[in-house]
Write a protein that holds these residues in place. Structure first.
Motif, short mmCIF file in Angstrom:
data_model
loop_
_atom_site.label_atom_id
_atom_site.label_comp_id
_atom_site.label_asym_id
_atom_site.label_seq_id
_atom_site.Cartn_x
_atom_site.Cartn_y
_atom_site.Cartn_z
N ARG A 115 0.82 -1.22 0.00
CA ARG A 115 0.00 0.00 0.00
C ARG A 115 0.85 1.26 0.00
O ARG A 115 0.45 2.29 -0.52
CB ARG A 115 -0.94 -0.01 1.21
CG ARG A 115 -2.19 -0.86 1.00
CD ARG A 115 -3.20 -0.62 2.09
NE ARG A 115 -3.61 0.77 2.17
CZ ARG A 115 -4.78 1.22 1.74
NH1 ARG A 115 -5.63 0.41 1.16
NH2 ARG A 115 -5.10 2.49 1.88
N SER A 116 2.04 1.18 0.58
CA SER A 116 2.88 2.38 0.62
C SER A 116 3.35 2.78 -0.78
O SER A 116 3.77 3.92 -0.99
CB SER A 116 4.10 2.14 1.51
OG SER A 116 4.98 1.21 0.93
N TYR A 149 1.99 5.94 -2.22
CA TYR A 149 2.45 7.26 -1.84
C TYR A 149 3.45 7.86 -2.82
O TYR A 149 3.92 8.97 -2.63
CB TYR A 149 3.01 7.23 -0.41
CG TYR A 149 1.90 7.09 0.60
CD1 TYR A 149 1.19 8.20 1.03
CD2 TYR A 149 1.52 5.83 1.06
CE1 TYR A 149 0.13 8.07 1.93
CE2 TYR A 149 0.47 5.69 1.95
CZ TYR A 149 -0.22 6.82 2.38
OH TYR A 149 -1.28 6.69 3.25
N CYS A 150 3.75 7.12 -3.90
CA CYS A 150 4.52 7.73 -4.98
C CYS A 150 3.61 8.57 -5.87
O CYS A 150 4.08 9.29 -6.76
CB CYS A 150 5.24 6.66 -5.81
SG CYS A 150 4.16 5.66 -6.84
N ASN A 197 0.52 11.51 -6.46
CA ASN A 197 0.05 12.73 -5.81
C ASN A 197 -1.32 12.45 -5.20
O ASN A 197 -1.96 11.42 -5.51
CB ASN A 197 0.02 13.91 -6.79
CG ASN A 197 -0.95 13.72 -7.94
OD1 ASN A 197 -2.08 13.25 -7.75
ND2 ASN A 197 -0.53 14.08 -9.15
N PRO A 198 -1.81 13.31 -4.32
CA PRO A 198 -3.07 13.02 -3.61
C PRO A 198 -4.24 12.71 -4.53
O PRO A 198 -5.03 11.80 -4.25
CB PRO A 198 -3.31 14.30 -2.80
CG PRO A 198 -1.93 14.84 -2.56
CD PRO A 198 -1.17 14.54 -3.82
N ARG A 240 -3.80 9.28 -6.08
CA ARG A 240 -3.96 8.24 -5.07
C ARG A 240 -5.44 8.01 -4.77
O ARG A 240 -5.89 6.86 -4.64
CB ARG A 240 -3.20 8.63 -3.80
CG ARG A 240 -3.16 7.52 -2.76
CD ARG A 240 -2.05 7.75 -1.76
NE ARG A 240 -2.20 8.95 -0.97
CZ ARG A 240 -1.40 10.03 -1.04
NH1 ARG A 240 -0.40 10.05 -1.89
NH2 ARG A 240 -1.62 11.08 -0.28
N GLU A 256 7.86 2.45 -8.80
CA GLU A 256 8.10 2.34 -7.36
C GLU A 256 8.29 0.88 -6.96
O GLU A 256 9.13 0.56 -6.13
CB GLU A 256 6.93 2.96 -6.60
CG GLU A 256 7.19 3.15 -5.11
CD GLU A 256 8.31 4.14 -4.83
OE1 GLU A 256 8.90 4.08 -3.74
OE2 GLU A 256 8.60 4.99 -5.71
#
Length: 586
Positions: free
Chosen positions: A162-163, A166-167, A169-170, A173, A214
């Protein structure tokens, strides 16, 4: 009455508990219990994976896939005492699945943007889309049946996946989470975010590329951590290859020379070009005679066959596609596009972990690695590495020699990754080497090998080349380069035949030795013809190939060269027939 607050067990408390109890606690929602199981058994699990594959990066991938499956299917483990054998079985199944698919497994594009259902086929644990959809279903299913605070979220696995989000942008995401975790279709997301459905597709596609990047970085980091834990982190630099000083325009031949010079089976540069078949290759891009022509061949097939002709098995990692279009001319782009900074902005190759493994293994065995587009779209050599700095030591025979960050491999202007390493040498005699080389050359000349649809190979090249001059569509720089490369190759073809005549004294060559002398003369004449053409259109400026009068001169020269080349091919066929007859008689 106040609510009773249950304090989660600490890591120290968990270490005192048996596996059986940890499994039961993990099933009940203790997020640290599963993490403790992973910490406790990860080295054993990795050992299982390494027993199925000798590649560290692939073993690490298998471990990650297996642990994710174990995390998501822990509830199916009936006998909690059998956790380790159960996990071992998952590792074995994942290993068989990965190995059965072969080394060229690729990430696939979004195949469906519709809603996902629980009835879908099982997740493909190598595919990012499948993993996200599977994790999304698990996440929503858990949320429906437990208090969100009690959802079993394992830090080392589930949160790692899930992390990756975080690559983004809001905005990206939120859209990705809406699709994968909330299972909303694109038209529903479009309504929610007040955007067009086409824009939703664009955001999802762009986000997926970021996620793949990522994910690749995570795998590379895991691979490097594995090396560190195993005590394999080091600096290893071989002697600088003599190949860097080789005077040839055929850079793949210079790189092959560098690979072979590290073995006990040393050969001259003419011998390398001849036996590998590169002394006889002729490829152009019809129409404009693009600079990419001489390197538009199937890297893996041609180079590995060339090494096999010399008695070497090899391994390659490649993203090169045979049907790709000619890349941009690096001589005509802004120098900034060739800079390290420009490379860092390009897509990270998903094959980087596999390539790192191959480079490490080959350098440790004492062999440099052939690589494409290290500094420009040509071939060079990686002859060392430094794990702490994460850099390769690399160079070529175009006066490039420096370090290259691990992550910049495959991020050149062409954005294709190709590395090739010698695996082992095998016994081979001179007659077999020559017979194989002749077969490679003749198959190419006849246009019988698989080829890029954008180019023309072998003897058919001459007609297409003359047509470009007739139409006045020639690109000067590319034409000049193509001319000088082919002239250089034919010069080495002449030297190749002369060397065999002078140094291969076995009697099996006696009957065809006069033919070899004839071939040497013909290829010398072909090289002279290309030299004259190069003077008319010198590299890099290229002269004026589209001038009508100069175009006529070029066509006349090419016709003379073609006559000699066709005569040379006829001689090669006679040599091949002579070797075959000799072998049959013995």
């Amino acid at each position: 009455m106040d609510h009773l607050i249950i304090k989660p067990k600490t890591h120290e408390e968990h270490t005192q508990i048996e596996d059986e109890a940890l499994v039961e606690q993990a099933k009940a929602g203790d997020q640290e219990a599963f993490s403790e199981l992973v910490r406790r058994h990860r080295s054993k699990v990795y050992g299982y994976a390494r027993s199925y594959t000798q590649e560290a990066f692939l073993a690490e991938d298998i471990v990650q896939d297996a642990l994710i499956r174990a995390f998501l299917h822990l509830g199916t483990l009936v006998d909690s005492r059998r956790f380790l054998p159960w996990l071992h079985r998952i590792v074995r199944n994942q290993a068989y699945t990965r190995l059965s698919k072969g080394p060229q497994k690729r990430e696939t594009v979004f195949s469906s943007m519709g809603k996902q259902t629980h009835e879908q086929e099982p997740a493909d644990w190598e595919d990012l889309d499948s993993i996200l959809h599977r994790l999304g279903r698990s996440w929503s299913h858990s949320a429906q049946n437990t208090n969100p605070e009690e959802v079993m979220v394992r830090r080392e696995l589930f949160e790692t996946i899930r992390s990756l989000l975080y690559c983004l942008n809001p905005r990206e995401r939120r859209i990705v989470e809406s699709h994968f975790f909330d299972h909303l279709a694109p038209h529903e997301i479009a309504h929610m975010f007040q955007m067009s459905q086409a824009n939703v597709y664009q955001v999802l596609s762009r986000s997926r590329k970021k996620l793949i990047q990522e994910k690749t970085r995570v795998v590379v980091d895991q691979y490097m951590k594995t090396r560190k834990v195993a005590g394999s982190m080091k600096q290893a630099v071989l002697n600088k290859p003599e190949a860097f000083t080789m005077p040839t325009w055929v850079t793949c031949a210079a790189a092959l020379y560098g690979m072979v010079e590290s073995t006990e089976r040393k050969m001259s540069l003419p011998m390398i070009l001849g036996l590998s078949g590169h002394a006889f290759r002729l490829t152009i891009v019809p129409g404009n005679i693009h600079i990419a022509g001489p390197t538009m061949f199937h890297f893996q097939r041609v180079l590995q066959q060339g090494l096999k002709n010399m008695g070497f098995e090899s391994r390659a990692v490649t993203s090169y596609h045979l049907s790709c279009e000619p890349s941009m001319n690096a001589n005509q782009v802004a120098p900034s596009l060739l800079s390290p900074e420009a490379r860092e902005k390009r897509q990270l190759s998903v094959l980087l972990p596999e390539a790192l493994e191959l480079v490490h293994r080959s350098i440790d065995k004492g062999h440099p690695v052939l690589a494409w587009d290290l500094f420009m779209p040509e071939f060079g050599l990686i002859y060392g590495y430094d794990d702490e700095k994460r850099v390769f030591y690399a160079g070529d025979n175009c006066r490039n020699d420096s370090t290259i960050p691990y992550e910049n491999l495959g991020r050149g202007i062409v954005e294709e990754l190709f590395v090739l390493a010698i695996d082992r040498a095998f016994p081979i005699d001179q007659r077999t080497m020559l017979a194989n080389a002749l077969q490679s050359a003749l198959v190419h000349y006849r246009g019988e090998e698989p080829q890029d649809q954008s180019c023309v190979n072998g003897l058919a090249t001459y007609a297409a080349w003359q047509e470009a001059y007739e139409k006045g569509t020639v690109e000067p720089n590319g034409n000049a380069y193509t001319t000088v490369v082919n002239g250089d190759a034919r010069r080495y073809a002449s030297l190749f035949w002369s060397e065999i005549v002078d140094t291969w004294t076995d009697s099996v060559f006696d009957e065809v030795r006069p033919l070899m002398k004839e071939a040497a003369g013909l290829y010398g004449a072909i090289a002279d013809g290309f030299d004259t053409l190069s003077k008319l259109f010198p590299f890099p400026a290229g002269g004026e190939p589209n001038d009508a009068e100069k175009g006529k001169q070029a066509i006349a020269l090419l016709q003379a060269i073609e006559r000699n080349e066709r005569a040379a091919v006829s001689v090669l066929e006679q040599i091949q027939a002579g070797l075959t007859a000799n072998q049959a008689s013995t």
